[in-house]
Design a protein around this motif. Structure first.
Motif, mmCIF file in Angstrom:
data_model
loop_
_atom_site.group_PDB
_atom_site.id
_atom_site.type_symbol
_atom_site.label_atom_id
_atom_site.label_comp_id
_atom_site.label_asym_id
_atom_site.label_seq_id
_atom_site.Cartn_x
_atom_site.Cartn_y
_atom_site.Cartn_z
ATOM 1 N N LYS A 21 0.828 -1.213 0.000
ATOM 2 C CA LYS A 21 0.000 0.000 0.000
ATOM 3 C C LYS A 21 0.860 1.259 0.000
ATOM 4 O O LYS A 21 0.616 2.209 -0.746
ATOM 5 C CB LYS A 21 -0.906 0.012 1.243
ATOM 6 N N SER A 22 1.865 1.267 0.876
ATOM 7 C CA SER A 22 2.716 2.443 1.021
ATOM 8 C C SER A 22 3.506 2.731 -0.254
ATOM 9 O O SER A 22 3.581 3.875 -0.711
ATOM 10 C CB SER A 22 3.670 2.245 2.198
ATOM 11 N N LEU A 23 4.094 1.687 -0.850
ATOM 12 C CA LEU A 23 4.879 1.873 -2.069
ATOM 13 C C LEU A 23 4.008 2.358 -3.222
ATOM 14 O O LEU A 23 4.414 3.236 -3.982
ATOM 15 C CB LEU A 23 5.562 0.560 -2.461
ATOM 16 N N LYS A 24 2.827 1.785 -3.343
ATOM 17 C CA LYS A 24 1.921 2.173 -4.428
ATOM 18 C C LYS A 24 1.595 3.672 -4.348
ATOM 19 O O LYS A 24 1.710 4.404 -5.332
ATOM 20 C CB LYS A 24 0.631 1.359 -4.332
ATOM 21 N N SER A 25 1.194 4.134 -3.157
ATOM 22 C CA SER A 25 0.819 5.544 -3.002
ATOM 23 C C SER A 25 2.034 6.461 -3.157
ATOM 24 O O SER A 25 1.937 7.535 -3.761
ATOM 25 C CB SER A 25 0.145 5.782 -1.649
ATOM 26 N N SER A 26 3.187 6.040 -2.637
ATOM 27 C CA SER A 26 4.394 6.875 -2.715
ATOM 28 C C SER A 26 4.912 6.987 -4.146
ATOM 29 O O SER A 26 5.328 8.060 -4.590
ATOM 30 C CB SER A 26 5.492 6.315 -1.812
ATOM 31 N N LEU A 27 4.893 5.883 -4.874
ATOM 32 C CA LEU A 27 5.339 5.894 -6.265
ATOM 33 C C LEU A 27 4.397 6.736 -7.131
ATOM 34 O O LEU A 27 4.840 7.495 -7.996
ATOM 35 C CB LEU A 27 5.419 4.469 -6.809
ATOM 36 N N ALA A 28 3.092 6.587 -6.880
ATOM 37 C CA ALA A 28 2.103 7.367 -7.627
ATOM 38 C C ALA A 28 2.277 8.854 -7.351
ATOM 39 O O ALA A 28 2.182 9.690 -8.262
ATOM 40 C CB ALA A 28 0.696 6.913 -7.261
ATOM 41 N N PHE A 29 2.569 9.204 -6.093
ATOM 42 C CA PHE A 29 2.770 10.598 -5.704
ATOM 43 C C PHE A 29 3.965 11.205 -6.438
ATOM 44 O O PHE A 29 3.974 12.392 -6.780
ATOM 45 C CB PHE A 29 2.975 10.695 -4.192
ATOM 46 N N LYS A 30 4.974 10.380 -6.692
ATOM 47 C CA LYS A 30 6.177 10.847 -7.384
ATOM 48 C C LYS A 30 6.037 10.785 -8.906
ATOM 49 O O LYS A 30 6.999 11.015 -9.645
ATOM 50 C CB LYS A 30 7.390 10.028 -6.932
ATOM 51 N N GLY A 31 4.825 10.430 -9.368
ATOM 52 C CA GLY A 31 4.575 10.426 -10.805
ATOM 53 C C GLY A 31 5.012 9.165 -11.524
ATOM 54 O O GLY A 31 5.081 9.140 -12.761
ATOM 55 N N GLU A 32 5.330 8.119 -10.761
ATOM 56 C CA GLU A 32 5.725 6.853 -11.378
ATOM 57 C C GLU A 32 4.481 6.042 -11.753
ATOM 58 O O GLU A 32 3.427 6.160 -11.125
ATOM 59 C CB GLU A 32 6.594 6.029 -10.414
ATOM 60 N N GLU B 52 11.175 6.533 2.077
ATOM 61 C CA GLU B 52 12.057 7.315 1.207
ATOM 62 C C GLU B 52 13.330 6.546 0.858
ATOM 63 O O GLU B 52 13.816 6.605 -0.270
ATOM 64 C CB GLU B 52 12.412 8.650 1.865
ATOM 65 N N ASP B 53 13.867 5.829 1.835
ATOM 66 C CA ASP B 53 15.093 5.070 1.590
ATOM 67 C C ASP B 53 14.825 3.873 0.679
ATOM 68 O O ASP B 53 15.660 3.513 -0.157
ATOM 69 C CB ASP B 53 15.701 4.611 2.915
ATOM 70 N N LEU B 54 13.664 3.257 0.847
ATOM 71 C CA LEU B 54 13.311 2.138 -0.013
ATOM 72 C C LEU B 54 13.089 2.607 -1.453
ATOM 73 O O LEU B 54 13.521 1.961 -2.412
ATOM 74 C CB LEU B 54 12.051 1.435 0.512
ATOM 75 N N LEU B 55 12.456 3.758 -1.613
ATOM 76 C CA LEU B 55 12.254 4.329 -2.950
ATOM 77 C C LEU B 55 13.598 4.658 -3.611
ATOM 78 O O LEU B 55 13.777 4.454 -4.815
ATOM 79 C CB LEU B 55 11.400 5.595 -2.874
ATOM 80 N N HIS B 56 14.529 5.157 -2.810
ATOM 81 C CA HIS B 56 15.871 5.475 -3.327
ATOM 82 C C HIS B 56 16.569 4.203 -3.812
ATOM 83 O O HIS B 56 17.213 4.203 -4.871
ATOM 84 C CB HIS B 56 16.696 6.151 -2.230
ATOM 85 N N THR B 57 16.425 3.117 -3.053
ATOM 86 C CA THR B 57 17.026 1.839 -3.448
ATOM 87 C C THR B 57 16.386 1.310 -4.726
ATOM 88 O O THR B 57 17.078 0.808 -5.626
ATOM 89 C CB THR B 57 16.874 0.798 -2.319
#
Length: 265
Positions: free
Chosen positions: A9-20, A166-171
Motif C-alpha cells: 500500500k505504502s509503495l503504491k501511493s508513494s510511487l504514484a505521488f512521485k509520478g511513477e 524514502e530510503d526504499l524508494l531510493h534503493t
C-alpha cells in the motif's frame, strides 16, 4: 504484488505521488496469474496496457512470506517463471529481512536466507530491509508520543533496524538503473528503540535519544524471547496455526539481531 499489505500500500501511493507508473496486484489476481496458461505479458497488456517495449518493468514481491520454505520456493519459482516470459530487461524484487546470513535461528529467518540464495541464483534482486516504517508512521509517532520509556536489557536499549519509505524508494531507483540483473541490496534507515507510551497502542518504535539514559526500563528480554521461541517450536511440531507461531518467534529473532547490531557498531 501484495495490494493490501502495509509495504504494498505504502509503495503504491508513494510511487504514484512521485509520478511513477505503479499498479497493485492483489493476492487473488496473483494466484490467477501464476496458475494461468496466459503469459504475464498478455495479462499486463490487456488489463493495464503495459508492455516491456514502453516501460522498464519491475515486479516487486510484497506478499506475506509463506510459513515454510517449500511453499515460498514454489510460489517464487512460479513468479520468476512468469517474469522470464517478459524478457531479459524485466527485474523481479524479493524482500528479505535483516542480515539473515549471520544468524538464522527462527524459521522465518531460515526461509529468508534460503530464498535469498534461490532468487539471486535465478537472476532476481534481493533487498534486505528492517521493520518497515511508512511516511505516515514516522510523522504520526514522532509528533504524538512525546513521553515514553525505552525498553532495554542488560542496560542497553533493545534496537530495531527500520526501513523508511524514502530510503526504499531510493534503493528501487538505483535498481532501475543498475545494469546487473541479479543483485543483493541492503536498505536500512537506522535503529529505533521499543518504547512504552501511556496510550494506545502502548508500544511503539521511536528514534532513540542517545543522551537520555534515565528512561530505560530493564526487563528479562532474553529469557522471555527464548521461552516464547521454545513454545513456538512445540506448536510447530503440533502443526498449529502458522500466524501464531510466526508471532511467537519474533522476540527471539529480535534478540538474535541485537548481537548482529552490536558487532556492526
Amino acid at each position: 504484488m501484495g495490494k493490501n499489505g502495509s509495504i504494498g500500500k505504502s509503495l503504491k501511493s508513494s510511487l504514484a505521488f512521485k509520478g511513477e507508473n505503479a499498479i497493485s496486484i492483489s493476492w487473488a489476481l496473483t494466484k490467477t496469474i501464476i496458475n494461468s496458461d496466459k503469459s504475464l505479458a498478455y495479462i499486463l497488456k490487456n488489463e493495464y496496457q503495459i508492455t516491456s517495449e514502453k516501460f522498464n518493468i519491475i515486479l516487486i514481491n510484497c506478499l506475506k512470506e509463506k510459513k515454510d520454505y517449500k511453499s515460498s520456493l514454489k510460489l517464487n519459482k512460479k513468479l520468476l517463471s512468469k517474469v522470464d516470459e517478459l524478457g531479459e530487461k524485466v527485474k523481479y524484487i524479493y524482500f528479505s529481512t535483516y542480515e539473515p546470513n549471520i544468524f538464522t535461528g527462527t524459521e522465518y529467518r531460515k526461509i529468508k536466507f534460503k530464498m535469498e540464495k534461490f532468487i539471486l541464483g535465478n537472476n532476481g534482486v534481493v533487498i534486505r530491509i528492517g521493520y518497515y516504517l511508512s511516511q505516515t508512521d514516522v510523522k504520526y509517532k514522532s509528533h504524538n508520543y512525546n513521553s515514553s520509556i525505552t525498553l532495554s536489557f542488560k542496560n542497553s536499549p533493545i534496537l530495531v533496524p527500520v526501513t523508511k519509505t524514502e530510503d526504499l524508494l531510493h534503493t528501487l531507483k538505483k535498481i532501475v538503473y543498475d545494469r546487473k540483473k541479479s543483485q543483493l541490496y541492503h536498505c536500512y534507515s537506522g535503529l529505533y528503540g521499543i518504547n512504552l507510551v501511556p496510550k494506545l497502542p502502548f508500544i511503539i518504535l521511536k528514534q532513540l535519544d542517545v543522551k537520555n539514559k534515565k528512561l530505560l526500563f530493564n526487563f528479562p528480554f532474553e529469557k522471555i524471547a527464548k521461552i516464547l521461541y521454545s513454545f513456538s517450536k512445540f506448536l510447530r511440531h503440533l502443526k498449529f496455526n502458522g500466524l501464531l507461531i510466526s508471532f511467537l518467534e519474533k522476540p527471539y529473532s529480535l534478540f538474535l539481531q541485537q548481537s548482529i547490531i552490536e558487532n556492526k557498531k
